[in-house]
Scaffold this active site. Structure first.
Site, PDB file in Angstrom:
ATOM      1  N   ARG A  57       0.746  -1.280  -0.050  1.00 52.93           N
ATOM      2  CA  ARG A  57       0.061   0.062   0.016  1.00 52.93           C
ATOM      3  C   ARG A  57       0.862   1.229  -0.045  1.00 52.93           C
ATOM      4  O   ARG A  57       0.612   2.094  -0.867  1.00 52.93           O
ATOM      5  CB  ARG A  57      -0.726  -0.031   1.125  1.00 52.93           C
ATOM      6  CG  ARG A  57      -2.295  -0.476   0.974  1.00 52.93           C
ATOM      7  CD  ARG A  57      -2.698  -1.127   2.557  1.00 52.93           C
ATOM      8  NE  ARG A  57      -1.750  -2.428   3.020  1.00 52.93           N
ATOM      9  CZ  ARG A  57      -1.667  -3.459   2.256  1.00 52.93           C
ATOM     10  NH1 ARG A  57      -2.539  -3.780   1.498  1.00 52.93           N
ATOM     11  NH2 ARG A  57      -0.680  -4.402   2.695  1.00 52.93           N
ATOM     12  N   THR A  58       1.695   1.430   0.862  1.00 56.16           N
ATOM     13  CA  THR A  58       2.389   2.706   1.103  1.00 56.16           C
ATOM     14  C   THR A  58       3.221   3.186  -0.310  1.00 56.16           C
ATOM     15  O   THR A  58       3.180   4.052  -0.591  1.00 56.16           O
ATOM     16  CB  THR A  58       3.411   2.464   2.212  1.00 56.16           C
ATOM     17  OG1 THR A  58       2.667   1.732   3.387  1.00 56.16           O
ATOM     18  CG2 THR A  58       3.980   4.030   2.675  1.00 56.16           C
ATOM     19  N   LYS A  86      26.352  -4.502  -2.248  1.00 54.11           N
ATOM     20  CA  LYS A  86      27.734  -4.466  -2.428  1.00 54.11           C
ATOM     21  C   LYS A  86      28.358  -3.786  -1.257  1.00 54.11           C
ATOM     22  O   LYS A  86      29.589  -3.124  -1.135  1.00 54.11           O
ATOM     23  CB  LYS A  86      27.994  -3.717  -3.712  1.00 54.11           C
ATOM     24  CG  LYS A  86      27.630  -4.123  -5.061  1.00 54.11           C
ATOM     25  CD  LYS A  86      27.842  -3.280  -6.179  1.00 54.11           C
ATOM     26  CE  LYS A  86      27.059  -3.217  -7.180  1.00 54.11           C
ATOM     27  NZ  LYS A  86      27.279  -2.373  -8.149  1.00 54.11           N
ATOM     28  N   ARG A 107      11.282   3.876   3.648  1.00 55.21           N
ATOM     29  CA  ARG A 107      10.789   2.820   4.724  1.00 55.21           C
ATOM     30  C   ARG A 107      11.847   1.843   5.034  1.00 55.21           C
ATOM     31  O   ARG A 107      12.959   1.557   4.098  1.00 55.21           O
ATOM     32  CB  ARG A 107       9.820   1.691   4.013  1.00 55.21           C
ATOM     33  CG  ARG A 107       9.574   0.574   5.156  1.00 55.21           C
ATOM     34  CD  ARG A 107       8.493  -0.107   4.811  1.00 55.21           C
ATOM     35  NE  ARG A 107       7.114   0.579   4.777  1.00 55.21           N
ATOM     36  CZ  ARG A 107       5.858  -0.016   4.792  1.00 55.21           C
ATOM     37  NH1 ARG A 107       5.793  -1.178   4.451  1.00 55.21           N
ATOM     38  NH2 ARG A 107       4.662   0.745   5.106  1.00 55.21           N
ATOM     39  N   HIS A 135       4.807   5.385  11.747  1.00 56.54           N
ATOM     40  CA  HIS A 135       4.401   5.531  10.326  1.00 56.54           C
ATOM     41  C   HIS A 135       3.473   6.808  10.184  1.00 56.54           C
ATOM     42  O   HIS A 135       2.205   6.533   9.987  1.00 56.54           O
ATOM     43  CB  HIS A 135       3.575   4.289   9.993  1.00 56.54           C
ATOM     44  CG  HIS A 135       3.502   3.841   8.556  1.00 56.54           C
ATOM     45  ND1 HIS A 135       3.567   4.581   7.465  1.00 56.54           N
ATOM     46  CD2 HIS A 135       3.116   2.688   7.816  1.00 56.54           C
ATOM     47  CE1 HIS A 135       3.317   4.301   6.286  1.00 56.54           C
ATOM     48  NE2 HIS A 135       3.141   2.829   6.619  1.00 56.54           N
TER      49      HIS A 135
HETATM   50  N1   CP Z   1      -0.288   0.021   5.858  1.00 55.30           N
HETATM   51  C1   CP Z   1       0.874  -0.180   5.290  1.00 55.30           C
HETATM   52  O1   CP Z   1       1.970   0.547   5.748  1.00 55.30           O
HETATM   53  O2   CP Z   1       0.983  -1.350   4.409  1.00 55.30           O
HETATM   54  P1   CP Z   1       2.207  -1.545   3.629  1.00 55.30           P
HETATM   55  O3   CP Z   1       3.423  -2.296   4.532  1.00 55.30           O
HETATM   56  O4   CP Z   1       1.720  -2.935   2.481  1.00 55.30           O
HETATM   57  O5   CP Z   1       2.968  -0.538   2.875  1.00 55.30           O
END
Ligand code: CP
Length: 309
Positions: A57-58, A86, A107, A135
């Protein structure tokens, strides 16, 4: 100048209620614009993403969001195909990405990773999940979803159930909810209670109770926010197996809920909400994911335009 211009998004704690409400207003605006009007907002801008952990999603919602406002994206979604293999450092990888893009979405497995990246990058950095810490754009989309679906946030009874120890979306959401007058019930197995090092700060702005029994609260809740038990973050698989499947929201549970209550989940889901709940009017988790695209488009539009949009 618009106050979000060229600013990082590292923690939801950096936002006031007034700022969150401005983001919600901008999201509503994005949703009302025609496709051709939206395309002008970030025409020619490039979003760069670096994902050191899996995401559906993100990453895709950022991709989709920047495309919807006229920009483009490039990045690394599978770190094993990058020069990290590397031995290239996070600092050098971030530096490279900030050369190739106008804004960077990161992320990473480590708490503090986005804060660190923001000190290296010449371009704004958005935290798309930093370890078990935060998040923030998920919390913005969660709060926006509650506001859209319940018409208000103040005054609501909100249950948050599941893995409250390792779930980073929970920490961002709790800090975000601290801007509102809400009654929060935290429900988890004893071993997955909210981390004690965070409770002191969260309690400064938010009243919450803690319990292990979802059944004790279910009939009072306006919002049930379900989270996945984060298997990948357990140091010991035996410990995971002890709590796996602790809570399952099915149609039987839904019958005990208020008729107009809503069920949210940051997703991905494993087995904590049964799929037969998906078609009920209370299930809003896919709608929540759709709002995520619009809230992220609004954030990008605000960060990349000096005078907003
Ligand atoms: N909600 C969320 O962060 O989903 P993903 O891990 O799929 O990005």
């Amino acid at each position: 100048m618009n106050e979000f211009y060229q600013k990082d998004i590292i923690s939801i704690k950096d936002y006031t209620k007034e700022q969150l409400e401005k983001i919600f207003t901008s999201t509503d605006k994005i949703m009302q614009l025609s496709s051709s009007q939206r395309q002008e907002i970030c025409k020619g801008k490039t979003l760069g993403y670096l994902f050191y952990e899996p995401s559906t999603r993100t990453r895709l919602s950022f991709d989709s969001a920047i495309a919807s406002i006229g920009g483009n994206s490039l990045g690394i979604s599978n770190i094993s195909s990058s020069s990290t293999q590397k031995g290239e450092s996070l600092a050098d990888t971030v530096k490279m990405m900030s050369i190739y893009s106008d804004i960077l979405v990161l992320r990473h497995t480590l708490d503090g990773s986005s804060r660190f990246a923001s000190e290296i990058s010449d371009k704004p950095v958005i935290n798309a999940g930093s370890g078990t810490e935060e998040h923030p754009t998920q919390a913005i989309q969660d709060l926006f979803t509650i506001k859209k679906e319940k018409k208000q946030i103040d005054g609501l009874k909100i249950g948050i159930v599941g893995d409250l120890k390792y779930g980073r979306t929970v920490y961002s959401l709790l800090h975000g909810l601290g801007n509102y007058d809400v009654d929060v019930r935290l429900i988890s197995p004893e071993s997955l209670r909210i981390r004690s090092d965070s409770t002191y700060e969260i309690k400064k702005n938010l009243d919450f109770t803690e319990s292990t029994e979802l059944e004790d609260h279910i009939d009072e809740l306006d919002v049930l926010y379900v989270t996945r038990i984060q298997k990948e973050r357990f140091p010991d698989e035996e410990e995971y197996l002890k709590v796996k499947g602790s809570y399952v929201v099915g149609l039987d549970m839904l019958k005990k809920m208020k008729d107009d209550s809503i069920i949210l989940h940051p997703l991905p889901r494993i087995d904590e909400i049964s799929t037969d709940v998906d078609k009920t009017k209370n299930a809003k988790y896919f709608q929540q994911a759709e709002y995520g695209k619009h809230t992220r488009a609004a954030l990008l539009g605000l960060i990349l335009n000096e005078n907003g949009f």
